[in-house]
Design a protein around this motif. Sequence first.
Motif, PDB file in Angstrom:
ATOM      1  N   TRP A  99     -13.444  -4.920  -5.738  1.00 22.46           N
ATOM      2  CA  TRP A  99     -13.202  -4.000  -4.628  1.00 22.46           C
ATOM      3  C   TRP A  99     -11.935  -4.356  -3.849  1.00 22.46           C
ATOM      4  CZ3 TRP A  99     -14.879   0.627  -4.372  1.00 22.46           C
ATOM      5  CH2 TRP A  99     -16.054   0.963  -5.041  1.00 22.46           C
ATOM      6  N   TYR A 100     -11.539  -5.623  -3.887  1.00 19.51           N
ATOM      7  CA  TYR A 100     -10.229  -5.974  -3.318  1.00 19.51           C
ATOM      8  C   TYR A 100      -9.132  -5.200  -4.032  1.00 19.51           C
ATOM      9  CZ  TYR A 100      -5.934  -8.593  -2.488  1.00 19.51           C
ATOM     10  OH  TYR A 100      -4.645  -8.932  -2.181  1.00 19.51           O
ATOM     11  N   ARG A 101      -9.175  -5.162  -5.371  1.00 21.50           N
ATOM     12  CA  ARG A 101      -8.166  -4.422  -6.134  1.00 21.50           C
ATOM     13  C   ARG A 101      -8.237  -2.928  -5.830  1.00 21.50           C
ATOM     14  NH1 ARG A 101     -10.231  -7.769 -10.264  1.00 21.50           N
ATOM     15  NH2 ARG A 101     -11.207  -5.960 -11.291  1.00 21.50           N
ATOM     16  N   GLU A 102      -9.483  -2.411  -5.735  1.00 22.16           N
ATOM     17  CA  GLU A 102      -9.645  -0.970  -5.467  1.00 22.16           C
ATOM     18  C   GLU A 102      -9.035  -0.596  -4.105  1.00 22.16           C
ATOM     19  OE1 GLU A 102     -11.011   1.231  -7.464  1.00 22.16           O
ATOM     20  OE2 GLU A 102     -12.425   0.224  -8.801  1.00 22.16           O
ATOM     21  N   PHE A 103      -9.390  -1.376  -3.071  1.00 19.25           N
ATOM     22  CA  PHE A 103      -8.893  -1.064  -1.728  1.00 19.25           C
ATOM     23  C   PHE A 103      -7.376  -1.228  -1.655  1.00 19.25           C
ATOM     24  CE2 PHE A 103     -13.320  -2.169  -0.136  1.00 19.25           C
ATOM     25  CZ  PHE A 103     -13.620  -0.867   0.204  1.00 19.25           C
ATOM     26  N   LEU A 104      -6.840  -2.276  -2.266  1.00 18.09           N
ATOM     27  CA  LEU A 104      -5.399  -2.503  -2.219  1.00 18.09           C
ATOM     28  C   LEU A 104      -4.653  -1.381  -2.928  1.00 18.09           C
ATOM     29  CD1 LEU A 104      -3.128  -4.320  -1.309  1.00 18.09           C
ATOM     30  CD2 LEU A 104      -3.433  -5.694  -3.384  1.00 18.09           C
ATOM     31  N   TRP A 105      -5.210  -0.934  -4.060  1.00 21.62           N
ATOM     32  CA  TRP A 105      -4.618   0.196  -4.781  1.00 21.62           C
ATOM     33  C   TRP A 105      -4.549   1.439  -3.878  1.00 21.62           C
ATOM     34  CZ3 TRP A 105      -6.259   5.085  -6.100  1.00 21.62           C
ATOM     35  CH2 TRP A 105      -5.555   5.742  -7.110  1.00 21.62           C
ATOM     36  N   ALA A 106      -5.632   1.703  -3.165  1.00 20.88           N
ATOM     37  CA  ALA A 106      -5.678   2.886  -2.298  1.00 20.88           C
ATOM     38  C   ALA A 106      -4.708   2.760  -1.121  1.00 20.88           C
ATOM     39  CB  ALA A 106      -7.101   3.096  -1.794  1.00 20.88           C
ATOM     40  N   LEU A 107      -4.675   1.590  -0.487  1.00 18.10           N
ATOM     41  CA  LEU A 107      -3.796   1.390   0.664  1.00 18.10           C
ATOM     42  C   LEU A 107      -2.334   1.551   0.282  1.00 18.10           C
ATOM     43  CD1 LEU A 107      -5.639  -1.677   2.222  1.00 18.10           C
ATOM     44  CD2 LEU A 107      -5.383   0.549   3.319  1.00 18.10           C
ATOM     45  N   ARG A 108      -1.963   1.041  -0.864  1.00 19.70           N
ATOM     46  CA  ARG A 108      -0.575   1.140  -1.308  1.00 19.70           C
ATOM     47  C   ARG A 108      -0.177   2.563  -1.656  1.00 19.70           C
ATOM     48  NH1 ARG A 108      -0.296  -4.233  -5.232  1.00 19.70           N
ATOM     49  NH2 ARG A 108       0.427  -5.699  -3.623  1.00 19.70           N
ATOM     50  N   ARG A 109      -1.150   3.433  -1.822  1.00 18.41           N
ATOM     51  CA  ARG A 109      -0.864   4.812  -2.191  1.00 18.41           C
ATOM     52  C   ARG A 109      -1.150   5.800  -1.067  1.00 18.41           C
ATOM     53  NH1 ARG A 109      -1.080   1.747  -6.156  1.00 18.41           N
ATOM     54  NH2 ARG A 109      -0.034   2.204  -8.137  1.00 18.41           N
ATOM     55  N   GLY A 110      -1.176   5.295   0.159  1.00 18.55           N
ATOM     56  CA  GLY A 110      -1.183   6.213   1.294  1.00 18.55           C
ATOM     57  C   GLY A 110      -2.467   6.329   2.072  1.00 18.55           C
ATOM     58  N   VAL A 111      -3.548   5.679   1.635  1.00 14.28           N
ATOM     59  CA  VAL A 111      -4.772   5.706   2.430  1.00 14.28           C
ATOM     60  C   VAL A 111      -4.538   4.924   3.718  1.00 14.28           C
ATOM     61  CG1 VAL A 111      -7.164   4.918   2.552  1.00 14.28           C
ATOM     62  CG2 VAL A 111      -6.301   5.981   0.465  1.00 14.28           C
ATOM     63  N   ILE A 112      -4.831   5.540   4.844  1.00 13.84           N
ATOM     64  CA  ILE A 112      -4.589   4.901   6.144  1.00 13.84           C
ATOM     65  C   ILE A 112      -5.924   4.753   6.868  1.00 13.84           C
ATOM     66  CG2 ILE A 112      -3.371   5.036   8.344  1.00 13.84           C
ATOM     67  CD1 ILE A 112      -1.308   6.815   6.988  1.00 13.84           C
ATOM     68  N   PRO A 113      -6.441   3.534   6.979  1.00 15.97           N
ATOM     69  CA  PRO A 113      -7.696   3.339   7.732  1.00 15.97           C
ATOM     70  C   PRO A 113      -7.463   3.588   9.222  1.00 15.97           C
ATOM     71  CG  PRO A 113      -7.155   1.423   6.359  1.00 15.97           C
ATOM     72  CD  PRO A 113      -5.935   2.278   6.425  1.00 15.97           C
ATOM     73  N   ALA A 114      -8.546   3.639   9.974  1.00 13.10           N
ATOM     74  CA  ALA A 114      -8.432   3.767  11.426  1.00 13.10           C
ATOM     75  C   ALA A 114      -7.632   2.585  11.984  1.00 13.10           C
ATOM     76  CB  ALA A 114      -9.816   3.822  12.057  1.00 13.10           C
ATOM     77  N   GLY A 115      -7.014   2.817  13.142  1.00 10.82           N
ATOM     78  CA  GLY A 115      -6.108   1.831  13.706  1.00 10.82           C
ATOM     79  C   GLY A 115      -6.719   0.468  13.943  1.00 10.82           C
ATOM     80  N   ARG A 116      -7.997   0.424  14.397  1.00 15.28           N
ATOM     81  CA  ARG A 116      -8.614  -0.874  14.679  1.00 15.28           C
ATOM     82  C   ARG A 116      -8.861  -1.655  13.390  1.00 15.28           C
ATOM     83  NH1 ARG A 116      -6.323  -2.054  18.036  1.00 15.28           N
ATOM     84  NH2 ARG A 116      -5.158  -0.215  17.453  1.00 15.28           N
ATOM     85  N   ILE A 117      -9.088  -0.939  12.281  1.00 15.99           N
ATOM     86  CA  ILE A 117      -9.250  -1.615  11.001  1.00 15.99           C
ATOM     87  C   ILE A 117      -7.918  -2.225  10.572  1.00 15.99           C
ATOM     88  CG2 ILE A 117      -9.781  -1.291   8.549  1.00 15.99           C
ATOM     89  CD1 ILE A 117     -11.734   0.907   9.386  1.00 15.99           C
ATOM     90  N   THR A 118      -6.857  -1.440  10.642  1.00 12.21           N
ATOM     91  CA  THR A 118      -5.533  -1.932  10.243  1.00 12.21           C
ATOM     92  C   THR A 118      -5.100  -3.109  11.105  1.00 12.21           C
ATOM     93  OG1 THR A 118      -4.950   0.322   9.569  1.00 12.21           O
ATOM     94  CG2 THR A 118      -3.153  -1.242   9.811  1.00 12.21           C
ATOM     95  N   SER A 119      -5.420  -3.057  12.388  1.00 10.47           N
ATOM     96  CA  SER A 119      -5.000  -4.108  13.306  1.00 10.47           C
ATOM     97  C   SER A 119      -5.875  -5.348  13.233  1.00 10.47           C
ATOM     98  CB  SER A 119      -5.000  -3.567  14.746  1.00 10.47           C
ATOM     99  OG  SER A 119      -4.705  -4.580  15.672  1.00 10.47           O
ATOM    100  N   ASN A 120      -7.201  -5.166  13.107  1.00  7.97           N
ATOM    101  CA  ASN A 120      -8.127  -6.278  13.340  1.00  7.97           C
ATOM    102  C   ASN A 120      -8.881  -6.779  12.117  1.00  7.97           C
ATOM    103  OD1 ASN A 120      -7.419  -6.049  16.056  1.00  7.97           O
ATOM    104  ND2 ASN A 120      -9.112  -4.666  16.505  1.00  7.97           N
TER     105      ASN A 120
END
Length: 462
Positions: A67-88
Motif C-alpha cells: 500500500w505504500y507503493r499504491e499510495f505513492l503512485w497515486a500521489l505522484r499522479r495528482g491525488v491531493i489528500p486533505a491539507g491536514r494529511i499532507t501537513s501532518n
Amino acid sequence: MSVSPETLSDGRAEIEFQDASLDIWDKKYRLKSKSGDVVDETIDDTYKRVARALADAEQGTDNRERWYREFLWALRRGVIPAGRITSNAGAQAYKPATSTINCTVSGTIGDSMHDILGKVHEAGLTLKAGCGIGYEFSTLRPKGAYVSGAGAYTSGPLSFMDIYDKMCFTVSSAGGRRGAQMATFDISHPDVMDFIRAKREDGVLRQFNCSLLITDDFVNAVRDEADWPLVFPVLETEADEVDLTDPKQVVWRDWPVQSGYVTDDEGLVACKIYKTVPAKRLWNMIMSSTYDFAEPGFILVDRINEQNNNWFVENIRATNPCVTADTRLHTQYGLVRAGDLYRSGEALEVTVDRRALGESARGCEQRSAVPVFMTSDDADVYRVTTEDGYEIEATEWHDFYTERGKLPLKELRDDDRLLVQSGKGQFGTQGSAELGVLLGLIAGDGQITHRGNDQIAAVINF
C-alpha cells in the motif's frame, strides 16, 4: 491491481511546478524541524512521508509495503489528500499533538455561560491541533432576553460569537494554517437579521464563514409571500408568561435541545414568537448581503438530511438514530447484535429497503455503512410494538419509515403504519441450505426439549 516498483517513476508526464505552488508547499505543507531545518527536501519527500504514514495503518509488512507503493503512485499522479494529511501525516516526531482531520463539528452549544465557555475551550484545543471547526449559534437566546440567574438581559449570540472569533485569531493553528471556523444560524431565530448583516461591519467575525440553516417551510413562505415568525424556546420557568395554546404567541417545533424547555408529549419544543416579518423581505436581505459580501451562505438543512448518504446513522444538526445494543441488524455477517458490531468496529454492508431510498418498488439492496458507534450509554429507551407483533426498542430520536414519511420515534402516532423490510436480508456465510430447512422445521413443527444430564434435543413432528 498492485503497482509495481517500476511504475512509480516511469511513464509520468513531467510538468514543472509553478513558483506559487512551490511557495505554498514550502510554507504550508513542507515538514521542517523546530529550528527551521528542512525535513522534506523535495515535494516527492512529502509524498513519501504521507504514503508511508497511510500505509502503516495496514497489517503485516508485505501489506504495508504494497500500500505504500499504491499510495505513492497515486500521489505522484495528482491525488491531493486533505491539507491536514499532507501537513501532518508521518510528522509525529516533529509535531505529535497535531491531527490529520481537516474539519470537525462542535457539540451543541448549550444556552449557559458554563457551556458557551466550555465549548470555547474545546474549540481552542481543536484549532491548535490544526482542525477547522463548525458550530451552531442559534441555540443561544436572543439579544434582550432576560437571564434570571444574572438578573440582567443577554447581549445575544453574536456577542458570544465574537469571543470565539477572537479566540480563533489568537490561537496559532498547527502547520501555519489560519484557524478556520464555520457558524450556522437558524433562519427562524429572532437575531437572524443581525446575523445576516454581521459582515457589513469592518473587522467583525473575520475568522468565521457564516451560513444560514434554511428550511423547506421558509422557502415555501417566500414563494407564498407569507409572514415568517422569529422564535426561540420557552424555558420551563417562563411557562406561565405566555399562553402555550395560542398559535399567535407560540409555535411548536423540533429543537436541538429539550432540557429546560417546555415540551409536549411528542417531544416538540414550545417556541415564543418574538416578532413576525415578511419572508420575502428576509429573503431579499439575504440576497443583498450575499451579493455585496458573499455571505451568509445557504445550508438547505432539510434537503441535506433527506439526501445525506449517512442517513442510517445520523440526522444532521439534530441527533443520531439509536437502537439498543441487542437489536439485530442484517449485515454481511448475518443477523448480528448492534452491540457486537460496535465492539468489533467492522465496516458493514447492511440491508436497506428500497422504499427507504425514495423508490416506490419493494425489495432490498445492500449498501456500505460506517461501523456501529455508541450515541449514548444512558438514554431512555422505548418499545414500539405493531399489531402484527413486530417489536423494536429504540431511543426517542430513532427514525422510522411510515406512510407519513420518515419520523423519529417521538413523533409516531398509534395509527401510523410502519414500513417493514420487504425483501430478503443477509444471513452471512456460515451454515447451509439444508441447515436452514432444518431450523425452519424445528421452528414451525418442532420443539426444543431437555433430556436430562445436560442433554438438549430437537424434536420435529411430521
